[in-house]
Design a protein around this motif. Sequence first.
Motif, PDB file in Angstrom:
ATOM      1  N   LYS A   1       0.822  -1.218   0.000  1.00  0.00           N
ATOM      2  CA  LYS A   1       0.000   0.000   0.000  1.00  0.00           C
ATOM      3  C   LYS A   1       0.853   1.264   0.000  1.00  0.00           C
ATOM      4  CE  LYS A   1      -4.234  -1.665   0.604  1.00  0.00           C
ATOM      5  NZ  LYS A   1      -5.501  -1.009   0.788  1.00  0.00           N
ATOM      6  N   ILE A   2       1.963   1.256   0.761  1.00  0.00           N
ATOM      7  CA  ILE A   2       2.852   2.411   0.852  1.00  0.00           C
ATOM      8  C   ILE A   2       4.282   1.919   0.684  1.00  0.00           C
ATOM      9  CG2 ILE A   2       3.718   4.278   2.321  1.00  0.00           C
ATOM     10  CD1 ILE A   2       1.043   4.182   3.832  1.00  0.00           C
ATOM     11  N   THR A   3       5.014   2.530  -0.226  1.00  0.00           N
ATOM     12  CA  THR A   3       6.430   2.231  -0.414  1.00  0.00           C
ATOM     13  C   THR A   3       7.180   3.559  -0.473  1.00  0.00           C
ATOM     14  OG1 THR A   3       5.905   0.243  -1.681  1.00  0.00           O
ATOM     15  CG2 THR A   3       8.137   1.106  -1.909  1.00  0.00           C
ATOM     16  N   PHE A   4       8.248   3.673   0.306  1.00  0.00           N
ATOM     17  CA  PHE A   4       9.049   4.887   0.270  1.00  0.00           C
ATOM     18  C   PHE A   4      10.497   4.553   0.579  1.00  0.00           C
ATOM     19  CE2 PHE A   4       7.569   4.481   4.612  1.00  0.00           C
ATOM     20  CZ  PHE A   4       8.640   4.863   5.399  1.00  0.00           C
ATOM     21  N   GLN A   5      11.379   5.443   0.157  1.00  0.00           N
ATOM     22  CA  GLN A   5      12.797   5.278   0.452  1.00  0.00           C
ATOM     23  C   GLN A   5      13.181   6.292   1.511  1.00  0.00           C
ATOM     24  OE1 GLN A   5      15.586   5.568  -2.832  1.00  0.00           O
ATOM     25  NE2 GLN A   5      16.687   3.857  -1.939  1.00  0.00           N
ATOM     26  N   SER A   6      13.856   5.795   2.557  1.00  0.00           N
ATOM     27  CA  SER A   6      14.257   6.648   3.666  1.00  0.00           C
ATOM     28  C   SER A   6      15.779   6.771   3.694  1.00  0.00           C
ATOM     29  CB  SER A   6      13.764   6.043   4.983  1.00  0.00           C
ATOM     30  OG  SER A   6      14.184   6.841   6.067  1.00  0.00           O
ATOM     31  N   PRO A   7      16.296   7.964   3.924  1.00  0.00           N
ATOM     32  CA  PRO A   7      17.742   8.109   4.048  1.00  0.00           C
ATOM     33  C   PRO A   7      18.225   7.567   5.395  1.00  0.00           C
ATOM     34  CG  PRO A   7      16.665  10.190   4.509  1.00  0.00           C
ATOM     35  CD  PRO A   7      15.589   9.233   4.074  1.00  0.00           C
ATOM     36  N   ALA A   8      19.515   7.362   5.519  1.00  0.00           N
ATOM     37  CA  ALA A   8      20.076   6.974   6.818  1.00  0.00           C
ATOM     38  C   ALA A   8      19.747   8.078   7.816  1.00  0.00           C
ATOM     39  CB  ALA A   8      21.581   6.771   6.703  1.00  0.00           C
TER      40      ALA A   8
END
Length: 89
Positions: free
Chosen positions: A49-56
């Motif tokens: 449903k939700i996909t995101f890229q997170s930084p360190a």
Amino acid sequence: MSTNITTKFFSGATNGVIVTTTGFTRVVAIHAYCTAISTVKLSDKTGDKITFQSPAGGSDIYIGDMGVRFDATVCCTATGTGGITLFLG
């Protein structure tokens, strides 16, 4: 505006169930702490449903009062995740 906001915290593994319910819930905000650049996927019984890229270091996402509807369980799959906090309404 939602008045029944609760939180659920998930930590210690890269895959798992964050929320278990027989009905539905809505994710209105997300806080993710990541030890490395990570792709985070939140899914339910119907799929992602939700996909995101997170930084360190981490990221904060506000979706809105209506949120994204999840049926039954909310599962998390991520790489390099230190912890995920979901704000549910």
